[in-house]
Write an enzyme that holds these catalytic residues in place. Structure first.
Site, PDB file in Angstrom:
ATOM      1  N   TYR A  37       0.904  -1.009  -0.144  1.00 44.06           N
ATOM      2  CA  TYR A  37      -0.044  -0.002   0.008  1.00 44.06           C
ATOM      3  C   TYR A  37       0.852   1.230   0.110  1.00 44.06           C
ATOM      4  CZ  TYR A  37      -3.294   3.517   1.655  1.00 44.06           C
ATOM      5  OH  TYR A  37      -3.987   4.816   1.820  1.00 44.06           O
TER       6      TYR A  37
ATOM      7  N   GLU B 245      -3.621   7.309  -4.221  1.00 43.97           N
ATOM      8  CA  GLU B 245      -3.436   5.960  -3.495  1.00 43.97           C
ATOM      9  C   GLU B 245      -3.134   4.877  -4.593  1.00 43.97           C
ATOM     10  OE1 GLU B 245      -6.119   4.662   0.138  1.00 43.97           O
ATOM     11  OE2 GLU B 245      -6.723   3.609  -1.506  1.00 43.97           O
TER      12      GLU B 245
END
Ligand code: GDP
Ligand code: MN
Length: 354
Positions: A97, A179
């Site tokens: 992530y 993201e």
């Protein structure tokens, strides 16, 4: 603050323009030909968590058409996709992530990462994430520390480079959030953006004439009035758009939508509006009512011609264009045999007589 939420394919197009590796893929609309397996088919909706809700389908073999059909029919948190992203399959060794976010209280851009990315990332406590405040000239230590954290020491230079590019891309795009989840490590040891979510500062739109995202066709200026409506409307200016809807209703038809294409309307954007209108099952007429001040009537005419080319099943058009470059628009439309009406009343009279 007004925000602009991008779809995955829109965000990935920005990543690609900044030379960040993304899987090869194509965007498909319902009715388009679907590439054959092996591919991953991904529902393009604005909410995250699609994987858990059935919106991401890895198709190793078999009929991609049926799966695409299922995905178009699957609403994810009340949103049906208008498009799917068909991408080459990745052979995933690990998922990370990685995100950049504006930290409003600190006035900084923050890097937030987790070494276990993917669909379960929300199960981690906020305190478990790697956080680092970024500055325009990234210190060379950032690449090292994120590589250590990811346990990929040999990727230190690549991660340093990736972060510098992402930072520049973030600032240039007027982003609030970027993201990448997952950032995929492939079995041949490449880092690829497997998914991307991007939120932009909509107030910065004035310096981005290139912005043309699905949200712009389906948000404030495009309002669904009736799914079963029979007449769709395209107008400019909120006042004229409302008057157009009212006039349709007054002569006994059911308006399907309200649309103000706005002063900055582009040919591409207007073509997208036609596409949105085609989602309404019962629309059999489209009224186009433009009083060109800033918007150019010849742009609208070019969009009408393009839409007729792209969508052979376009309903009948009743077009009134006056003001800015309306003579040029009339010439363009005459070439394809489409006459203009002098005003809205004339459009409605013709519509009602048919
Ligand atoms: P999200 O659930 O909306 O965040 O959708 P993602 O695009 O992040 O996909 C969810 C999950 O699907 C990923 O974390 C991967 O595990 C899996 N996935 C996505 N693309 C591929 C692919 O090309 N190959 C494989 N094997 N898995 C994939
Ligand atoms: Mn994801």
């Amino acid at each position: 603050m007004v925000t602009m939420e991008l779809l995955e394919y829109e965000a990935k197009a920005i990543l690609r323009s900044c030379f960040i590796p993304t899987p090869a893929g194509t965007v498909v609309f319902s009715g388009d030909t679907i590439p054959s397996a092996p591919i991953v088919l991904k529902s393009q909706v604005h909410t995250g968590g699609r994987g858990k809700l059935g919106g991401v389908r890895v198709v190793k073999s078999g009929d991609t058409r049926q799966i695409a059909k299922d995905l178009f029919a699957l609403s994810i948190k009340d949103e049906f996709p208008k498009t799917l992203l068909a991408e080459e399959l990745l052979d995933i060794k690990n998922e990370y992530y990685l995100s950049l976010q504006v930290n409003r209280s600190e006035g900084t851009i923050e890097l937030i990462a987790h070494r276990e990315g993917g669909i379960e990332v929300e199960s981690h406590q906020p305190s478990e994430f790697f956080r680092h405040e970024l500055s325009p000239e990234l210190s060379a230590a950032v690449g090292d520390s994120i590589a250590d954290y990811f346990e990929l020491p040999e990727k230190s230079f690549i991660l340093q480079d990736l972060l510098q590019i992402l930072y520049d891309c973030f600032v240039k795009s007027d982003a609030l959030l970027l993201e990448i989840n997952p950032l995929v490590l492939t079995s041949d040891d490449k880092l690829v953006a497997g998914d991307c979510k991007m939120t932009l500062d909509a107030d910065a739109g004035f310096r981005h004439p290139e912005w043309n995202f699905e949200q712009m066709a389906t948000s404030a200026n495009f309002v669904t009035l009736s799914r079963n409506g029979t007449v769709a409307t395209i107008a400019n200016g909120a006042g004229l758009a409302m008057a157009t809807v009212d006039a349709v209703k007054a002569v006994g038809h059911e308006p399907a939508n309200f649309l103000d294409i706005g002063g900055g309307a582009t040919v591409e954007g207007i073509v997208k509006s036609f596409r949105s209108i085609l989602d309404f099952p019962n629309v059999n007429a489209i009224i186009i009512n433009i009083f060109g001040g800033i918007v150019r009537c010849d742009d609208v005419a070019a969009a009408i011609i393009e839409a007729r080319k792209q969508f052979p099943n376009l309903p009948s058009l009743y077009v009134r264009l006056s003001g800015n470059r309306s003579a040029e628009a009339a010439d363009l439309l005459a070439e394809v045999g489409l006459a203009l009406y002098p005003d809205l009343t004339a459009c409605l009279q013709e519509l009602t007589h048919e």
